[in-house]
Scaffold this motif. Sequence first.
Motif, mmCIF file in Angstrom:
data_model
loop_
_atom_site.group_PDB
_atom_site.id
_atom_site.type_symbol
_atom_site.label_atom_id
_atom_site.label_comp_id
_atom_site.label_asym_id
_atom_site.label_seq_id
_atom_site.Cartn_x
_atom_site.Cartn_y
_atom_site.Cartn_z
ATOM 1 N N ARG A 229 55.165 35.478 35.955
ATOM 2 C CA ARG A 229 53.807 35.125 36.386
ATOM 3 C C ARG A 229 53.844 34.295 37.668
ATOM 4 O O ARG A 229 53.034 34.489 38.580
ATOM 5 C CB ARG A 229 53.084 34.369 35.272
ATOM 6 N N PHE A 230 54.789 33.370 37.726
ATOM 7 C CA PHE A 230 54.892 32.536 38.920
ATOM 8 C C PHE A 230 55.230 33.376 40.152
ATOM 9 O O PHE A 230 54.591 33.255 41.206
ATOM 10 C CB PHE A 230 55.963 31.463 38.715
ATOM 11 N N GLN A 231 56.227 34.220 40.038
ATOM 12 C CA GLN A 231 56.680 34.987 41.195
ATOM 13 C C GLN A 231 55.637 35.997 41.653
ATOM 14 O O GLN A 231 55.454 36.210 42.856
ATOM 15 C CB GLN A 231 58.007 35.689 40.869
ATOM 16 N N LEU A 232 54.968 36.637 40.735
ATOM 17 C CA LEU A 232 53.964 37.611 41.127
ATOM 18 C C LEU A 232 52.770 36.929 41.790
ATOM 19 O O LEU A 232 52.163 37.488 42.715
ATOM 20 C CB LEU A 232 53.518 38.423 39.908
ATOM 21 N N ALA A 233 52.428 35.722 41.338
ATOM 22 C CA ALA A 233 51.370 34.977 42.019
ATOM 23 C C ALA A 233 51.826 34.566 43.420
ATOM 24 O O ALA A 233 51.041 34.601 44.380
ATOM 25 C CB ALA A 233 51.000 33.749 41.191
ATOM 26 N N LEU A 266 55.183 23.272 39.685
ATOM 27 C CA LEU A 266 54.071 24.203 39.829
ATOM 28 C C LEU A 266 52.861 23.502 40.438
ATOM 29 O O LEU A 266 52.167 24.073 41.293
ATOM 30 C CB LEU A 266 53.727 24.807 38.465
ATOM 31 N N GLN A 267 52.601 22.283 40.036
ATOM 32 C CA GLN A 267 51.488 21.531 40.616
ATOM 33 C C GLN A 267 51.713 21.298 42.106
ATOM 34 O O GLN A 267 50.761 21.392 42.908
ATOM 35 C CB GLN A 267 51.328 20.201 39.875
ATOM 36 N N THR A 268 52.947 21.010 42.496
ATOM 37 C CA THR A 268 53.262 20.851 43.921
ATOM 38 C C THR A 268 53.025 22.147 44.678
ATOM 39 O O THR A 268 52.475 22.149 45.788
ATOM 40 C CB THR A 268 54.723 20.400 44.096
#
Length: 375
Positions: A229-233, A266-268
């Motif tokens: 999810r992180f990488q695709l975003a 992730l917040q950063t």
Amino acid sequence: MIAFWVTAGVLSAAAAMLMLWRAAGAAARPESVDITSVFYRRQLAEIGDLADRGLIGPEEQRSAEAEAGRRLLAAADAPAEAWTPGVGRGPVLAAAMAVPALALALYIAVGAPGMADQPFAARLAKWRASDPRTLAPAEMAAVLEKLTGERPNDPEGFRFLALAEGSAGNAAGAVRALKHAVQLAPERGDLWEMLGEAEVYTANGALTDDALVDFRRTLALDPKNVAARFQLARAKIKAGDREGGVADWRALLADMAPDDSRRADLQTAIADASGGPAPAQAPPMAQDGGAQGGGLSADQMTAVRGMVAGLAAKLQANPDDPEGWVRLVRAYAVLGDADKRDATLKAARARYAGKPSVLDALAQAAAAAPMKQGQ
């Protein structure tokens, strides 16, 4: 070993004989060969050949032929110099005999002439019989490569091989092993995730097309997967859809556990994407970790540490890479290795003392929160 040195001595003697024979032939030749005129005549012929094939125009041909002709006439008018040997046969023979003798003396002094041969097959057999905990990463990788050859239909074997290759700093080998694993078990999302992360690592944090395919397959099999999810975003943001990518990151943040050590990174990333340019590299959560729940398993931590060691070795060989130094400082910080983080930070600051932007990035990397290890 004795046979080796006898063979080396015979070859050295043959080389000395060949040099002396050629030197004697040159000294006995009555006249020297004028190689200068031969060179310029060959150059004139090549100019004509280029012109015939249309590779140079008429003007260039005339200019080149005039210059070559001028040099040919100058060489023809120059007095011929007879060749005389500058070194006698005695020094040549002495040098040819001294080289292998000195090599043998040096080997006896600092080498191990009494050590028996160590063929790879024998070493591999010894490693297979040893306790795996005593093996170095490269040795474990060699053992697992042999085992996967004997059991080519076991995806778990290739997964362990990928972990060992990563620990040994061979990221490309880890990618190859994981590609075999996903072919054998295409329904396993964890293998697709590992493959995507390994391909991102080998591309120095860039999202390649292959890595995106791997993360899409991961998400199709495991819709809650954090790394995918992180990488695709991140891919959305890099493609220009900043709003969509940040929204996906915010949704991911909402789904993560409150004590997940990756939340801070992730917040950063969300803050950077919302107020500045899109992140060109993945933060440490995506590059150096990434797995299930709030931390990494022991196997995954082993792979991560191996990849970080590979990055450190790469920087030692090619230190002119400011982004690599930032990544290495951040990786040590995320792994909780304060001593290596501080040592690397000190070396990087000294190297980039005149570049404030790099120094700021290094400071931010050193401040990254350590991740959890194991569940």
